[in-house]
Motif scaffolding. Structure first.
Motif, PDB file in Angstrom:
ATOM      1  N   PRO A  22       0.514  28.911  69.129  1.00 53.13           N
ATOM      2  CA  PRO A  22      -0.060  30.243  68.946  1.00 53.13           C
ATOM      3  C   PRO A  22      -0.686  30.811  70.212  1.00 53.13           C
ATOM      4  O   PRO A  22      -0.904  32.023  70.289  1.00 53.13           O
ATOM      5  CB  PRO A  22      -1.125  30.025  67.863  1.00 53.13           C
ATOM      6  CG  PRO A  22      -0.685  28.796  67.137  1.00 53.13           C
ATOM      7  CD  PRO A  22      -0.059  27.931  68.183  1.00 53.13           C
ATOM      8  N   GLU A  23      -0.983  29.960  71.184  1.00 53.79           N
ATOM      9  CA  GLU A  23      -1.558  30.451  72.448  1.00 53.79           C
ATOM     10  C   GLU A  23      -0.486  30.460  73.536  1.00 53.79           C
ATOM     11  O   GLU A  23       0.565  31.058  73.338  1.00 53.79           O
ATOM     12  CB  GLU A  23      -2.795  29.624  72.795  1.00 53.79           C
ATOM     13  CG  GLU A  23      -3.892  29.800  71.744  1.00 53.79           C
ATOM     14  CD  GLU A  23      -5.209  29.186  72.136  1.00 53.79           C
ATOM     15  OE1 GLU A  23      -5.374  28.793  73.306  1.00 53.79           O
ATOM     16  OE2 GLU A  23      -6.092  29.103  71.265  1.00 53.79           O
ATOM     17  N   ASP A  24      -0.691  29.792  74.662  1.00 50.53           N
ATOM     18  CA  ASP A  24       0.227  29.988  75.783  1.00 50.53           C
ATOM     19  C   ASP A  24       0.989  28.739  76.213  1.00 50.53           C
ATOM     20  O   ASP A  24       1.740  28.797  77.188  1.00 50.53           O
ATOM     21  CB  ASP A  24      -0.522  30.550  76.985  1.00 50.53           C
ATOM     22  CG  ASP A  24      -1.555  29.562  77.534  1.00 50.53           C
ATOM     23  OD1 ASP A  24      -1.906  28.604  76.820  1.00 50.53           O
ATOM     24  OD2 ASP A  24      -2.005  29.766  78.676  1.00 50.53           O
ATOM     25  N   GLU A  51       8.779  25.956  90.252  1.00 52.17           N
ATOM     26  CA  GLU A  51       8.252  27.318  90.098  1.00 52.17           C
ATOM     27  C   GLU A  51       7.548  27.520  88.755  1.00 52.17           C
ATOM     28  O   GLU A  51       6.944  28.577  88.530  1.00 52.17           O
ATOM     29  CB  GLU A  51       9.398  28.333  90.230  1.00 52.17           C
ATOM     30  CG  GLU A  51      10.361  28.379  89.065  1.00 52.17           C
ATOM     31  CD  GLU A  51      11.334  27.206  89.000  1.00 52.17           C
ATOM     32  OE1 GLU A  51      12.089  27.119  88.015  1.00 52.17           O
ATOM     33  OE2 GLU A  51      11.344  26.383  89.949  1.00 52.17           O
ATOM     34  N   ALA A  52       7.600  26.554  87.868  1.00 50.06           N
ATOM     35  CA  ALA A  52       7.007  26.703  86.535  1.00 50.06           C
ATOM     36  C   ALA A  52       5.487  26.795  86.623  1.00 50.06           C
ATOM     37  O   ALA A  52       4.847  26.110  87.428  1.00 50.06           O
ATOM     38  CB  ALA A  52       7.404  25.528  85.654  1.00 50.06           C
ATOM     39  N   THR A  53       4.908  27.646  85.790  1.00 49.29           N
ATOM     40  CA  THR A  53       3.451  27.724  85.708  1.00 49.29           C
ATOM     41  C   THR A  53       2.923  26.551  84.895  1.00 49.29           C
ATOM     42  O   THR A  53       3.678  25.857  84.211  1.00 49.29           O
ATOM     43  CB  THR A  53       3.026  29.036  85.038  1.00 49.29           C
ATOM     44  OG1 THR A  53       3.489  29.032  83.672  1.00 49.29           O
ATOM     45  CG2 THR A  53       3.625  30.233  85.755  1.00 49.29           C
ATOM     46  N   SER A  62       8.603  28.761  71.525  1.00 39.53           N
ATOM     47  CA  SER A  62       7.962  30.062  71.353  1.00 39.53           C
ATOM     48  C   SER A  62       6.445  29.932  71.478  1.00 39.53           C
ATOM     49  O   SER A  62       5.874  28.870  71.243  1.00 39.53           O
ATOM     50  CB  SER A  62       8.330  30.667  69.993  1.00 39.53           C
ATOM     51  OG  SER A  62       7.949  29.805  68.928  1.00 39.53           O
ATOM     52  N   ASP A  63       5.796  31.032  71.859  1.00 41.06           N
ATOM     53  CA  ASP A  63       4.348  31.009  72.051  1.00 41.06           C
ATOM     54  C   ASP A  63       3.780  32.400  71.831  1.00 41.06           C
ATOM     55  O   ASP A  63       4.524  33.349  71.577  1.00 41.06           O
ATOM     56  CB  ASP A  63       3.990  30.495  73.447  1.00 41.06           C
ATOM     57  CG  ASP A  63       4.452  31.442  74.542  1.00 41.06           C
ATOM     58  OD1 ASP A  63       3.676  32.349  74.894  1.00 41.06           O
ATOM     59  OD2 ASP A  63       5.604  31.304  75.033  1.00 41.06           O
ATOM     60  N   GLY A  64       2.455  32.508  71.916  1.00 38.68           N
ATOM     61  CA  GLY A  64       1.794  33.761  71.603  1.00 38.68           C
ATOM     62  C   GLY A  64       1.382  34.583  72.800  1.00 38.68           C
ATOM     63  O   GLY A  64       0.534  35.472  72.661  1.00 38.68           O
ATOM     64  N   ARG A  65       1.957  34.345  73.969  1.00 40.78           N
ATOM     65  CA  ARG A  65       1.522  35.072  75.157  1.00 40.78           C
ATOM     66  C   ARG A  65       1.857  36.556  75.102  1.00 40.78           C
ATOM     67  O   ARG A  65       1.018  37.413  75.368  1.00 40.78           O
ATOM     68  CB  ARG A  65       2.164  34.464  76.407  1.00 40.78           C
ATOM     69  CG  ARG A  65       1.610  33.121  76.814  1.00 40.78           C
ATOM     70  CD  ARG A  65       2.345  32.582  78.019  1.00 40.78           C
ATOM     71  NE  ARG A  65       3.767  32.379  77.724  1.00 40.78           N
ATOM     72  CZ  ARG A  65       4.669  32.020  78.631  1.00 40.78           C
ATOM     73  NH1 ARG A  65       4.315  31.871  79.886  1.00 40.78           N
ATOM     74  NH2 ARG A  65       5.931  31.847  78.284  1.00 40.78           N
ATOM     75  N   ASN A  66       3.117  36.880  74.793  1.00 39.05           N
ATOM     76  CA  ASN A  66       3.564  38.266  74.871  1.00 39.05           C
ATOM     77  C   ASN A  66       3.816  38.910  73.514  1.00 39.05           C
ATOM     78  O   ASN A  66       4.006  40.114  73.435  1.00 39.05           O
ATOM     79  CB  ASN A  66       4.855  38.336  75.699  1.00 39.05           C
ATOM     80  CG  ASN A  66       4.633  37.823  77.110  1.00 39.05           C
ATOM     81  OD1 ASN A  66       3.639  38.145  77.740  1.00 39.05           O
ATOM     82  ND2 ASN A  66       5.556  37.004  77.599  1.00 39.05           N
ATOM     83  N   SER A  67       3.844  38.119  72.472  1.00 37.23           N
ATOM     84  CA  SER A  67       4.065  38.674  71.135  1.00 37.23           C
ATOM     85  C   SER A  67       3.363  37.801  70.121  1.00 37.23           C
ATOM     86  O   SER A  67       3.228  36.589  70.310  1.00 37.23           O
ATOM     87  CB  SER A  67       5.563  38.746  70.815  1.00 37.23           C
ATOM     88  OG  SER A  67       6.130  37.451  70.796  1.00 37.23           O
ATOM     89  N   LEU A  68       2.939  38.408  69.043  1.00 40.75           N
ATOM     90  CA  LEU A  68       2.227  37.690  68.010  1.00 40.75           C
ATOM     91  C   LEU A  68       3.217  37.269  66.935  1.00 40.75           C
ATOM     92  O   LEU A  68       3.614  38.060  66.090  1.00 40.75           O
ATOM     93  CB  LEU A  68       1.119  38.555  67.404  1.00 40.75           C
ATOM     94  CG  LEU A  68       0.184  37.864  66.411  1.00 40.75           C
ATOM     95  CD1 LEU A  68      -0.517  36.676  67.066  1.00 40.75           C
ATOM     96  CD2 LEU A  68      -0.837  38.853  65.872  1.00 40.75           C
ATOM     97  N   ILE A  69       3.640  36.013  66.978  1.00 34.51           N
ATOM     98  CA  ILE A  69       4.561  35.491  65.979  1.00 34.51           C
ATOM     99  C   ILE A  69       3.756  35.092  64.753  1.00 34.51           C
ATOM    100  O   ILE A  69       2.862  34.254  64.832  1.00 34.51           O
ATOM    101  CB  ILE A  69       5.352  34.292  66.538  1.00 34.51           C
ATOM    102  CG1 ILE A  69       6.323  34.791  67.618  1.00 34.51           C
ATOM    103  CG2 ILE A  69       6.106  33.565  65.427  1.00 34.51           C
ATOM    104  CD1 ILE A  69       7.129  33.706  68.277  1.00 34.51           C
TER     105      ILE A  69
END
Length: 239
Positions: A132-134, A196-198, A158-165
Motif C-alpha cells: 500500500p505504500e512505496d 539505477e533502481a531506487t 504494484s504499490d501505492g506511490r502513484n495510484s490508490l489501489i
C-alpha cells in the motif's frame, strides 16, 4: 450435464470454505488481523527464529506445512514481515495491508517458500504482490514440483506511490499450476534490479496466496484413486 453439476459443487465448496476445497494463506504479524476465509502465516518482522519456523495448515483433509527460507545466512534486516494498516483496500483489507518479503537493499538473495504434504494432484496457484505504500520491484519466480523446474520472469509488484489501489483485482498477481506427487514443492522468488533502481524498487512482496485443486484433482481427493489423475499441464504467469 455431469460436468455442469460437478462445476456447481466445486463453486459451492470454494464459497463455503471447505477444508478440502482450497488452501488460502495470509502473511502477517502475530498481532495483525487475518483476512476472512484465509489462514494466517504469522511471524515476527526481521526475526529469523520466527520467520524460519515451519507452520502447518489444515487443507485437503490433511495438514500442509509451509516454510520460508531466505538462503544461506542472510542479514536479519532483509527478512520482512510488514504490516501497513490504513489504506488496506475495499474488498480484502486484511490481505493487502501486510506481506512477507525481502529487502533487497540489504540482501539480494531469493526467498523460497516450501510446501510440504500437498496431496498428489494438480493445483492452481494464485499469489498477490502489492504494497500500500512505496515498496515495489521486479521479481522472477522459479517453481520446482513433480513436473520439473519452470522459471517466470519480470513480474512487477504494484504499490501505492502513484495510484490508490483499493481492490484485489487491481493488485499484482502471479498465477501458475502446481503438480504434486506428495514430495516438497518449492517456489523461489528473486528480486531483480539494476544500479539505477531506487531504494523503494529493491523489494519482494507477497501478501498471500491460494492453492486450489483442479476439478479432476478435487474429485479424486474426494473419492480416492489419485493414480487415475490425468496429467494435464497448463501454466500461466500474469500480472
Amino acid at each position: 450435464m455431469r460436468q455442469i453439476a460437478f462445476s456447481m459443487v466445486l463453486v459451492s465448496m470454494l464459497v463455503t470454505g471447505s477444508s478440502s476445497a482450497a488452501l488460502l494463506v495470509d502473511f502477517g504479524r502475530p498481532d495483525t488481523p487475518v483476512q476472512e476465509g484465509y489462514q494466517g502465516f504469522q511471524a515476527i518482522h526481521e526475526d529469523a527464529l520466527s520467520l524460519y519456523a515451519p507452520q502447518s495448515f489444515s487443507a485437503f483433509d490433511t495438514m500442509v506445512t509451509l516454510s520460508l527460507d531466505w538462503g544461506y545466512v542472510p542479514r536479519w534486516e532483509s527478512m520482512q514481515m510488514i504490516d501497513r494498516g490504513g489504506n488496506d483496500g475495499e474488498d480484502t483489507p486484511d490481505l493487502l495491508r501486510d506481506w512477507a518479503g525481502t529487502d533487497g537493499r540489504v540482501y539480494g538473495g531469493p526467498l523460497t517458500l516450501t510446501i510440504s504434504g500437498l496431496p498428489a494432484g494438480e493445483y492452481g496457484w494464485l499469489s498477490y504482490h502489492h504494497d500500500p505504500e512505496d515498496q515495489t520491484g521486479i521479481f522472477n519466480v522459479s517453481v520446482v514440483d513433480a513436473g520439473g523446474t519452470r522459471v517466470f520472469e519480470g513480474i512487477d509488484i504494484s504499490d501505492g506511490r502513484n495510484s490508490l489501489i483499493m481492490t484485489l483485482a487491481e493488485a499484482t498477481k502471479f498465477r501458475t499450476t502446481l503438480l504434486s506427487d506428495g514430495s516438497d514443492i518449492k517456489l523461489t522468488f528473486s528480486t531483480v534490479f539494476g544500479p539505477e533502481a531506487t531504494n523503494s524498487e529493491k523489494f519482494f512482496v507477497m501478501n498471500g496466496f491460494q492453492i486450489v485443486p483442479e476439478p479432476a484433482t478435487l474429485m479424486l481427493l474426494g473419492i480416492g484413486g489419485l493414480a487415475l489423475l490425468r496429467r494435464r499441464r497448463s501454466y500461466d504467469a500474469s500480472v
